[in-house]
Design a protein around this motif. Structure first.
Motif, PDB file in Angstrom:
ATOM      1  N   THR A 166       0.705  -0.866   0.347  1.00  0.00           N
ATOM      2  CA  THR A 166      -0.013  -0.213   0.036  1.00  0.00           C
ATOM      3  C   THR A 166       1.362   1.278  -0.064  1.00  0.00           C
ATOM      4  O   THR A 166       0.055   2.235   0.054  1.00  0.00           O
ATOM      5  CB  THR A 166      -1.027  -0.019   1.280  1.00  0.00           C
ATOM      6  OG1 THR A 166      -0.199  -0.300   2.530  1.00  0.00           O
ATOM      7  CG2 THR A 166      -2.472  -0.648   1.205  1.00  0.00           C
ATOM      8  N   THR A 167       1.872   1.435   0.579  1.00  0.00           N
ATOM      9  CA  THR A 167       3.107   2.117  -0.091  1.00  0.00           C
ATOM     10  C   THR A 167       3.116   2.744  -1.556  1.00  0.00           C
ATOM     11  O   THR A 167       3.953   3.690  -2.011  1.00  0.00           O
ATOM     12  CB  THR A 167       4.831   2.161   0.438  1.00  0.00           C
ATOM     13  OG1 THR A 167       4.793   0.759  -0.125  1.00  0.00           O
ATOM     14  CG2 THR A 167       4.309   1.827   2.114  1.00  0.00           C
ATOM     15  N   LYS A 168       2.699   2.083  -2.694  1.00  0.00           N
ATOM     16  CA  LYS A 168       2.903   2.007  -3.355  1.00  0.00           C
ATOM     17  C   LYS A 168       1.734   3.155  -4.927  1.00  0.00           C
ATOM     18  O   LYS A 168       1.675   3.130  -5.579  1.00  0.00           O
ATOM     19  CB  LYS A 168       3.087   0.856  -4.670  1.00  0.00           C
ATOM     20  CG  LYS A 168       4.070  -0.848  -4.660  1.00  0.00           C
ATOM     21  CD  LYS A 168       3.624  -1.769  -4.708  1.00  0.00           C
ATOM     22  CE  LYS A 168       4.093  -2.887  -4.156  1.00  0.00           C
ATOM     23  NZ  LYS A 168       4.383  -3.625  -5.094  1.00  0.00           N
ATOM     24  N   ALA A 192      -9.023   4.505  -2.797  1.00  0.00           N
ATOM     25  CA  ALA A 192      -7.401   5.081  -1.923  1.00  0.00           C
ATOM     26  C   ALA A 192      -7.111   5.881  -0.918  1.00  0.00           C
ATOM     27  O   ALA A 192      -6.040   5.370  -0.258  1.00  0.00           O
ATOM     28  CB  ALA A 192      -6.810   5.435  -3.023  1.00  0.00           C
ATOM     29  N   ALA A 193      -8.229   5.441  -0.276  1.00  0.00           N
ATOM     30  CA  ALA A 193      -8.463   6.847   1.305  1.00  0.00           C
ATOM     31  C   ALA A 193      -7.923   5.491   2.404  1.00  0.00           C
ATOM     32  O   ALA A 193      -7.279   5.174   3.405  1.00  0.00           O
ATOM     33  CB  ALA A 193      -9.592   7.743   1.485  1.00  0.00           C
ATOM     34  N   ILE A 194      -8.616   4.298   1.759  1.00  0.00           N
ATOM     35  CA  ILE A 194      -8.739   2.984   2.732  1.00  0.00           C
ATOM     36  C   ILE A 194      -7.630   2.643   2.354  1.00  0.00           C
ATOM     37  O   ILE A 194      -6.669   2.349   3.406  1.00  0.00           O
ATOM     38  CB  ILE A 194      -9.955   1.562   2.140  1.00  0.00           C
ATOM     39  CG1 ILE A 194     -11.191   2.525   2.894  1.00  0.00           C
ATOM     40  CG2 ILE A 194      -9.259   0.990   3.074  1.00  0.00           C
ATOM     41  CD1 ILE A 194     -11.916   2.053   1.987  1.00  0.00           C
ATOM     42  N   VAL A 195      -7.154   2.623   1.675  1.00  0.00           N
ATOM     43  CA  VAL A 195      -5.322   1.973   1.006  1.00  0.00           C
ATOM     44  C   VAL A 195      -4.327   2.897   1.538  1.00  0.00           C
ATOM     45  O   VAL A 195      -3.411   1.928   2.337  1.00  0.00           O
ATOM     46  CB  VAL A 195      -4.830   1.645  -0.460  1.00  0.00           C
ATOM     47  CG1 VAL A 195      -3.910   1.809  -0.991  1.00  0.00           C
ATOM     48  CG2 VAL A 195      -5.859   0.947  -0.972  1.00  0.00           C
ATOM     49  N   ASN A 196      -4.607   4.229   2.173  1.00  0.00           N
ATOM     50  CA  ASN A 196      -2.802   5.202   2.612  1.00  0.00           C
ATOM     51  C   ASN A 196      -3.915   5.297   3.661  1.00  0.00           C
ATOM     52  O   ASN A 196      -2.829   5.203   4.867  1.00  0.00           O
ATOM     53  CB  ASN A 196      -3.659   6.642   1.939  1.00  0.00           C
ATOM     54  CG  ASN A 196      -2.960   6.250   0.889  1.00  0.00           C
ATOM     55  OD1 ASN A 196      -1.635   6.834   0.895  1.00  0.00           O
ATOM     56  ND2 ASN A 196      -3.554   6.666  -0.306  1.00  0.00           N
ATOM     57  N   ALA A 197      -5.041   4.870   4.096  1.00  0.00           N
ATOM     58  CA  ALA A 197      -5.279   3.865   5.871  1.00  0.00           C
ATOM     59  C   ALA A 197      -4.293   3.156   6.535  1.00  0.00           C
ATOM     60  O   ALA A 197      -3.825   3.160   7.452  1.00  0.00           O
ATOM     61  CB  ALA A 197      -6.578   4.248   6.232  1.00  0.00           C
ATOM     62  N   ALA A 234      -8.145  -1.402 -11.441  1.00  0.00           N
ATOM     63  CA  ALA A 234      -7.714  -0.101 -12.164  1.00  0.00           C
ATOM     64  C   ALA A 234      -7.259   0.011 -11.821  1.00  0.00           C
ATOM     65  O   ALA A 234      -5.888   1.561 -12.553  1.00  0.00           O
ATOM     66  CB  ALA A 234      -9.121   0.633 -11.660  1.00  0.00           C
ATOM     67  N   CYS A 235      -6.434  -0.304 -10.764  1.00  0.00           N
ATOM     68  CA  CYS A 235      -4.814   0.109 -10.122  1.00  0.00           C
ATOM     69  C   CYS A 235      -3.386  -0.003 -10.956  1.00  0.00           C
ATOM     70  O   CYS A 235      -2.869  -0.851 -10.920  1.00  0.00           O
ATOM     71  CB  CYS A 235      -4.788   0.129  -8.600  1.00  0.00           C
ATOM     72  SG  CYS A 235      -3.097  -0.134  -8.163  1.00  0.00           S
ATOM     73  N   PRO A 236      -2.805   1.269 -11.604  1.00  0.00           N
ATOM     74  CA  PRO A 236      -1.916   1.090 -12.667  1.00  0.00           C
ATOM     75  C   PRO A 236      -0.667   0.256 -11.714  1.00  0.00           C
ATOM     76  O   PRO A 236       0.326   0.405 -12.563  1.00  0.00           O
ATOM     77  CB  PRO A 236      -1.623   2.746 -13.137  1.00  0.00           C
ATOM     78  CG  PRO A 236      -2.240   3.197 -11.727  1.00  0.00           C
ATOM     79  CD  PRO A 236      -3.458   2.427 -10.895  1.00  0.00           C
ATOM     80  N   ARG A 237      -0.679   0.096 -10.303  1.00  0.00           N
ATOM     81  CA  ARG A 237       0.210  -0.078  -9.782  1.00  0.00           C
ATOM     82  C   ARG A 237       0.634  -1.481  -8.856  1.00  0.00           C
ATOM     83  O   ARG A 237       1.235  -1.546  -8.753  1.00  0.00           O
ATOM     84  CB  ARG A 237       0.537   0.867  -8.352  1.00  0.00           C
ATOM     85  CG  ARG A 237       0.868   2.404  -8.929  1.00  0.00           C
ATOM     86  CD  ARG A 237       2.233   2.787  -9.604  1.00  0.00           C
ATOM     87  NE  ARG A 237       3.199   2.976  -8.016  1.00  0.00           N
ATOM     88  CZ  ARG A 237       4.831   2.758  -8.525  1.00  0.00           C
ATOM     89  NH1 ARG A 237       5.381   2.564  -9.487  1.00  0.00           N
ATOM     90  NH2 ARG A 237       5.361   3.260  -7.685  1.00  0.00           N
TER      91      ARG A 237
END
Length: 257
Positions: A166-168, A192-197, A234-237
């Motif tokens: 999730t740092t990506k 995205a917000a949940i990933v960064n949390a 959908a995540c390009p990373r």
């Protein structure tokens, strides 16, 4: 002596024709200018372009050579800044990482803004609701020690691996704007917000995991996820977004993280 005649099939192709790498591609772009009309329209642009070029290159060509009013965001052009996320052939992608040859260029290639956020002009959307959700989960390291540390905060390789995926995140909004729940309810925090949390909840150096979990336990938080996997696709990373959301749900139930 008669002059030798080269058969037509043996002749070298004339420059600019048979040896040309270019093909004709139609780009169908969704246009919207609130100063001109209340409704969006589709506009076709035909380009002679190398299919190994990127969609971003095509948009540059349209803007610089055909229509200077075309509006879109881009910055680094190398898949790091995340600013050129858009729907290309109905799928969220980064224009700078999408090759024309991979999009069936014999058919019109459609380009439109990402969904779920207000369109400001052409391919540009209002990102403020997205970034507000990001800010709400406190995406920064929090410790009880109010003084600056006198040495580096160490952690094991295993501890670092726990949240490495999730740092990506590059905050492109491709995952959030692919989510049907977000389309229908802009109050949802979004993937995205949940990933960064998640990135800080599972960081062994952070001490505000419980606080972040309570924020995501809200009616517009993590429980709104319906596990459709749109975000992961959908995540390009290549982040396993749905897995990260499931881990946050599990931490809310078990209070173990």
């Amino acid at each position: 002596m008669a002059t030798p005649v080269m058969e037509k099939s043996d002749q070298a192709p004339e420059p600019g024709f048979a040896d040309s790498p270019y093909i004709t591609v139609t780009f169908r772009v969704r246009r919207f200018n609130p100063e001109v009309a209340a409704e969006a329209t589709w506009e076709d642009f035909q380009l002679e372009i190398d299919p190994k070029e990127r969609v971003l290159d095509a948009l540059h060509k349209i803007k610089w050579e055909l229509d200077g009013s075309l509006t879109f965001r881009r910055s680094c052009a190398h898949g790091i800044c995340g600013s050129d996320a858009m729907r290309i052939n109905g799928k969220n992608r980064l224009a700078c990482k999408t090759l024309i040859k991979d999009l069936s260029p014999e058919k019109p290639i459609t380009v439109e803004p990402i969904k779920g956020l207000t369109v400001l002009k052409d391919l540009v959307v209002d990102m403020e609701p997205f970034f507000q959700a990001y800010r709400d989960v406190m995406p920064f390291l929090i410790t009880k020690d109010t003084n600056e540390p006198t040495r580096e905060r160490l952690q094991t390789a295993e501890d670092r691996e726990r949240f490495d995926d999730t740092t990506k995140c590059i905050l492109c909004a491709a995952c959030t704007s692919s989510c049907p729940v977000f389309w229908n309810d802009g109050q949802y925090f979004g993937p995205a917000a949940i990933v960064n949390a998640h990135r800080f909840i599972f960081d062994s150096r952070d001490e505000a995991g419980e606080q972040r979990l309570e924020i995501l336990n809200d009616r517009d938080g993590v429980w709104r996820c319906r596990t459709t996997f749109n975000c992961t696709d959908a995540c390009p990373r290549g982040i396993e977004v749905t897995k990260a959301i499931a881990e946050v749900k599990r931490a809310l139930i078990t209070r173990r993280f």
